[in-house]
Design an enzyme around this catalytic site. Structure first.
Site, PDB file in Angstrom:
ATOM      1  N   GLN A   1      51.582   2.292 -14.559  1.00 35.04           N
ATOM      2  CA  GLN A   1      51.780   3.692 -14.198  1.00 35.04           C
ATOM      3  C   GLN A   1      53.113   4.234 -14.703  1.00 35.04           C
ATOM      4  O   GLN A   1      53.756   5.046 -14.049  1.00 35.04           O
ATOM      5  CB  GLN A   1      51.673   3.850 -12.672  1.00 35.04           C
ATOM      6  CG  GLN A   1      50.320   3.474 -12.152  1.00 35.04           C
ATOM      7  CD  GLN A   1      50.229   3.587 -10.639  1.00 35.04           C
ATOM      8  OE1 GLN A   1      51.106   4.102  -9.973  1.00 35.04           O
ATOM      9  NE2 GLN A   1      49.133   3.086 -10.083  1.00 35.04           N
ATOM     10  N   CYS A   2      53.506   3.813 -15.869  1.00 35.55           N
ATOM     11  CA  CYS A   2      54.794   4.187 -16.457  1.00 35.55           C
ATOM     12  C   CYS A   2      54.566   5.178 -17.598  1.00 35.55           C
ATOM     13  O   CYS A   2      53.515   5.186 -18.230  1.00 35.55           O
ATOM     14  CB  CYS A   2      55.473   2.914 -16.984  1.00 35.55           C
ATOM     15  SG  CYS A   2      57.049   3.176 -17.812  1.00 35.55           S
ATOM     16  N   GLY A   3      55.560   5.985 -17.857  1.00 36.05           N
ATOM     17  CA  GLY A   3      55.488   6.892 -18.998  1.00 36.05           C
ATOM     18  C   GLY A   3      55.371   6.161 -20.325  1.00 36.05           C
ATOM     19  O   GLY A   3      54.920   6.727 -21.322  1.00 36.05           O
ATOM     20  N   PHE A   4      55.758   4.884 -20.354  1.00 35.91           N
ATOM     21  CA  PHE A   4      55.674   4.078 -21.576  1.00 35.91           C
ATOM     22  C   PHE A   4      54.381   3.269 -21.655  1.00 35.91           C
ATOM     23  O   PHE A   4      54.186   2.515 -22.608  1.00 35.91           O
ATOM     24  CB  PHE A   4      56.870   3.125 -21.675  1.00 35.91           C
ATOM     25  CG  PHE A   4      58.191   3.825 -21.839  1.00 35.91           C
ATOM     26  CD1 PHE A   4      58.512   4.477 -23.019  1.00 35.91           C
ATOM     27  CD2 PHE A   4      59.112   3.835 -20.809  1.00 35.91           C
ATOM     28  CE1 PHE A   4      59.726   5.126 -23.166  1.00 35.91           C
ATOM     29  CE2 PHE A   4      60.333   4.485 -20.940  1.00 35.91           C
ATOM     30  CZ  PHE A   4      60.633   5.134 -22.125  1.00 35.91           C
ATOM     31  N   THR A   5      53.490   3.420 -20.672  1.00 36.49           N
ATOM     32  CA  THR A   5      52.266   2.617 -20.627  1.00 36.49           C
ATOM     33  C   THR A   5      51.441   2.763 -21.899  1.00 36.49           C
ATOM     34  O   THR A   5      50.769   1.821 -22.316  1.00 36.49           O
ATOM     35  CB  THR A   5      51.428   2.975 -19.370  1.00 36.49           C
ATOM     36  OG1 THR A   5      52.231   2.704 -18.220  1.00 36.49           O
ATOM     37  CG2 THR A   5      50.154   2.172 -19.287  1.00 36.49           C
TER      38      THR A   5
END
Length: 171
Positions: free
Chosen positions: A48-52
């Site tokens: 659930q990360c912006g970098f996923t």
């Protein structure tokens, strides 16, 4: 001739990366010893990360370089912003369903703090504080000798020229 310059890979290591084990996503022992003589790219990941979205390029990197000796390993961690709250089975399903991940994914692991996995303590001991993940999708490149070659922050895309160039040098 004496030189004041050395690389982190030249540090006096008491252990090598191959001396460590994790639990894989199915909770089975996963020894890095099985990859002795190969190059490892170890990435702490989160669903659930912006970098996923980097999962896509990690998978492409894996497909492109696995036959040349690269082993890419994902280490799910909930240490940053609670961005990996799921169970191991939820993480596995997410990776396979959304990104077609075929590289090894480990069980959720602590990468920070007093209970951090010993591998990350080893990274800090041999590379310094800059080797410890500052956020999700921090990349640690281990050379064939089992030493830290380089680290890349979360902003560095797995398919960046910086990473690809270094891989081509050391594979």
């Amino acid at each position: 001739m004496f030189s004041f310059f050395s690389t982190k890979a030249d540090a006096n290591y008491k252990n090598l990366a191959h001396n460590f084990s994790f639990k894989d996503i199915n909770d089975k022992e996963y020894s890095l010893q099985q990859h002795k003589g190969k190059t490892l790219l170890i990435v702490n990941v989160a669903s659930q990360c912006g970098f996923t979205k980097q999962y896509s390029d990690l998978q492409k990197l894996h497909e492109e370089y696995k036959d040349k000796g690269l082993v890419l390993i994902g280490i799910p961690s909930n240490d940053f912003g609670n961005q990996e709250p799921g169970s191991n089975s939820e993480i596995k399903s997410f990776c396979e369903t959304n990104f077609g991940i075929t590289f090894p994914i480990m069980s959720k692991t602590l990468v920070l703090g007093k209970d951090q996995h010993p591998f990350y303590k080893w990274v800090e001991d041999n590379y310094g504080k800059s080797g410890i993940p500052k956020w999700n999708f921090y990349k640690i490149l281990i050379n064939k000798q089992g030493k830290i070659e380089e680290v890349y922050n979360s902003l560095t895309n797995p398919k960046s020229s910086k990473i690809v160039k270094k891989l081509k040098e050391i594979l």
